[in-house]
Design a protein around this motif. Structure first.
Motif: not given
Length: 70
Positions: A22-39, A41-45, A49-54
């Protein structure tokens, strides 16, 4: 001149096998070379695929790997 903020998560991975299950948003940013806000936004849309916990996103590695074609 203002400085750019240093990324919070700087670890680099050389293969998908090194990534945790399982990855965090920061990890996904480094893997996909994307900004945190973009990641986020893509999760919310539902594009990533991801799950929001707390208030934090948890992203499983396998659907992300399929999305990237890896």
């Amino acid at each position: 001149m203002p400085r750019c903020p240093k990324p919070r998560y700087t670890k680099t991975y050389t293969s998908w096998d090194e990534l945790p299950v399982n990855l965090t948003v920061e990890m996904v940013c480094t893997v996909l070379f994307m900004n945190e806000k973009v990641v986020q936004r893509k999760l919310a849309a539902g594009e990533i695929k991801g799950t929001k916990i707390g208030g934090k996103w948890i992203i499983p590695k396998e659907p992300l790997r399929e999305l990237c074609g890896g």
